[in-house]
Motif scaffolding. Structure first.
Motif, PDB file in Angstrom:
ATOM      1  N   GLU A  42      31.788  41.435  38.847  1.00 57.67           N
ATOM      2  CA  GLU A  42      32.878  40.642  39.398  1.00 57.67           C
ATOM      3  C   GLU A  42      34.067  40.518  38.461  1.00 57.67           C
ATOM      4  OE1 GLU A  42      31.971  37.140  41.542  1.00 57.67           O
ATOM      5  OE2 GLU A  42      30.063  37.905  42.253  1.00 57.67           O
ATOM      6  N   GLN A  43      33.881  40.789  37.202  1.00 58.96           N
ATOM      7  CA  GLN A  43      34.966  40.637  36.225  1.00 58.96           C
ATOM      8  C   GLN A  43      36.061  41.680  36.463  1.00 58.96           C
ATOM      9  OE1 GLN A  43      35.112  38.199  33.906  1.00 58.96           O
ATOM     10  NE2 GLN A  43      37.124  38.953  33.291  1.00 58.96           N
ATOM     11  N   PRO A  44      37.287  41.235  36.753  1.00 54.71           N
ATOM     12  CA  PRO A  44      38.372  42.208  36.902  1.00 54.71           C
ATOM     13  C   PRO A  44      38.511  43.035  35.622  1.00 54.71           C
ATOM     14  CG  PRO A  44      39.089  40.034  37.619  1.00 54.71           C
ATOM     15  CD  PRO A  44      37.746  39.860  36.949  1.00 54.71           C
TER      16      PRO A  44
ATOM     17  N   SER B 266      35.427  46.996  40.588  1.00 60.75           N
ATOM     18  CA  SER B 266      35.038  45.694  40.058  1.00 60.75           C
ATOM     19  C   SER B 266      35.797  44.644  40.853  1.00 60.75           C
ATOM     20  CB  SER B 266      35.338  45.591  38.555  1.00 60.75           C
ATOM     21  OG  SER B 266      36.708  45.770  38.283  1.00 60.75           O
ATOM     22  N   GLY B 267      35.243  43.475  40.883  1.00 60.84           N
ATOM     23  CA  GLY B 267      35.828  42.381  41.658  1.00 60.84           C
ATOM     24  C   GLY B 267      34.716  41.587  42.304  1.00 60.84           C
ATOM     25  N   SER B 268      35.105  40.623  43.057  1.00 58.76           N
ATOM     26  CA  SER B 268      34.107  39.720  43.645  1.00 58.76           C
ATOM     27  C   SER B 268      33.149  40.488  44.556  1.00 58.76           C
ATOM     28  CB  SER B 268      34.794  38.607  44.448  1.00 58.76           C
ATOM     29  OG  SER B 268      35.303  39.120  45.661  1.00 58.76           O
ATOM     30  N   ASN B 269      31.936  39.990  44.613  1.00 57.45           N
ATOM     31  CA  ASN B 269      30.938  40.612  45.488  1.00 57.45           C
ATOM     32  C   ASN B 269      31.403  40.586  46.936  1.00 57.45           C
ATOM     33  OD1 ASN B 269      29.114  41.260  43.435  1.00 57.45           O
ATOM     34  ND2 ASN B 269      28.166  39.224  43.518  1.00 57.45           N
ATOM     35  N   GLU B 270      32.066  39.500  47.338  1.00 54.82           N
ATOM     36  CA  GLU B 270      32.556  39.377  48.716  1.00 54.82           C
ATOM     37  C   GLU B 270      33.603  40.448  49.004  1.00 54.82           C
ATOM     38  OE1 GLU B 270      33.327  38.385  52.567  1.00 54.82           O
ATOM     39  OE2 GLU B 270      31.593  37.871  51.339  1.00 54.82           O
ATOM     40  N   ALA B 271      34.546  40.650  48.100  1.00 60.26           N
ATOM     41  CA  ALA B 271      35.584  41.675  48.302  1.00 60.26           C
ATOM     42  C   ALA B 271      34.951  43.062  48.344  1.00 60.26           C
ATOM     43  CB  ALA B 271      36.631  41.600  47.195  1.00 60.26           C
ATOM     44  N   TYR B 272      33.980  43.295  47.485  1.00 64.37           N
ATOM     45  CA  TYR B 272      33.307  44.599  47.476  1.00 64.37           C
ATOM     46  C   TYR B 272      32.574  44.813  48.808  1.00 64.37           C
ATOM     47  CZ  TYR B 272      30.198  48.422  46.275  1.00 64.37           C
ATOM     48  OH  TYR B 272      29.519  49.614  46.283  1.00 64.37           O
ATOM     49  N   ARG B 273      31.880  43.772  49.271  1.00 62.53           N
ATOM     50  CA  ARG B 273      31.144  43.873  50.534  1.00 62.53           C
ATOM     51  C   ARG B 273      32.090  44.206  51.689  1.00 62.53           C
ATOM     52  NH1 ARG B 273      30.487  41.253  54.739  1.00 62.53           N
ATOM     53  NH2 ARG B 273      31.533  39.362  54.095  1.00 62.53           N
TER      54      ARG B 273
ATOM     55  N   HIS C 207      29.629  49.503  41.870  1.00 61.17           N
ATOM     56  CA  HIS C 207      30.224  48.182  41.665  1.00 61.17           C
ATOM     57  C   HIS C 207      29.741  47.690  40.311  1.00 61.17           C
ATOM     58  CE1 HIS C 207      30.600  43.709  42.570  1.00 61.17           C
ATOM     59  NE2 HIS C 207      31.841  44.194  42.548  1.00 61.17           N
TER      60      HIS C 207
END
Length: 163
Positions: free
Chosen positions: A32-34, A7-14, A29
């Motif tokens: 985005e919610q921690p 979980s985390g921001s879409n940008e960080a996951y990407r 994924h």
């Protein structure tokens, strides 16, 4: 094959996806919610622990009654798990939890489930098995039925868990 839940921001996951994909694991994924990844894992553990406790309760009941534990497991697997009834019920409960309308339901009304479950509790008590965990589940049935969901299917138990 294992899954990696993130979980985390879409940008960080990407950005992390190529590295995570190199493990050969299935990537999930969950938003985005921690903390969503931990929530999903805890929900899965909740299911697994309750399933194991239910299986162990059934095995203990069979042992006390001198019913073959092998027969218990084989019939449980063959008649319920492998034929897909269990998966079908979970999918129906998922749709209900998502608020989706669907023409089918996981079966009998809560009132029927509770009556059957109380028979299980009675037999476990007769066999001198611990039942406090079963009593807690019976309370959930009672709360849902008291909340007006007695004629609804077992998926309505979510109302007892979320109110």
């Amino acid at each position: 094959r294992a899954s990696i839940v993130c979980s985390g921001s879409n940008e960080a996951y990407r950005r992390a996806e190529p590295v995570l994909s190199a493990t050969g694991s299935r990537l999930i994924h969950v938003g985005e919610q921690p903390g969503n990844a931990a929530t999903l894992i805890n929900a899965q553990l909740s299911f697994c622990i309750l399933a194991y406790v239910g299986a162990l309760q059934g095995l203990a009941l069979c042992q006390r009654a001198k019913v073959s534990p092998t027969t218990f497991v084989e019939t449980l697997l063959l008649d319920y798990v492998r034929k897909g009834a269990f998966v079908e019920d979970l999918e129906k409960m998922m749709r209900d939890a998502n608020g989706e309308q669907h023409p089918d339901s996981p079966g009998a009304a809560l009132e029927v489930w509770q009556s059957a479950f109380q028979l299980v509790i009675g037999e476990c008590q007769s066999a001198r098995l611990e039942v406090s965990h079963l009593d807690a589940i019976d309370v959930l049935f009672g709360r849902a039925i008291g909340g007006g969901y007695g004629k609804a299917d077992i998926a309505a138990l979510i109302k007892s868990l979320t109110t």
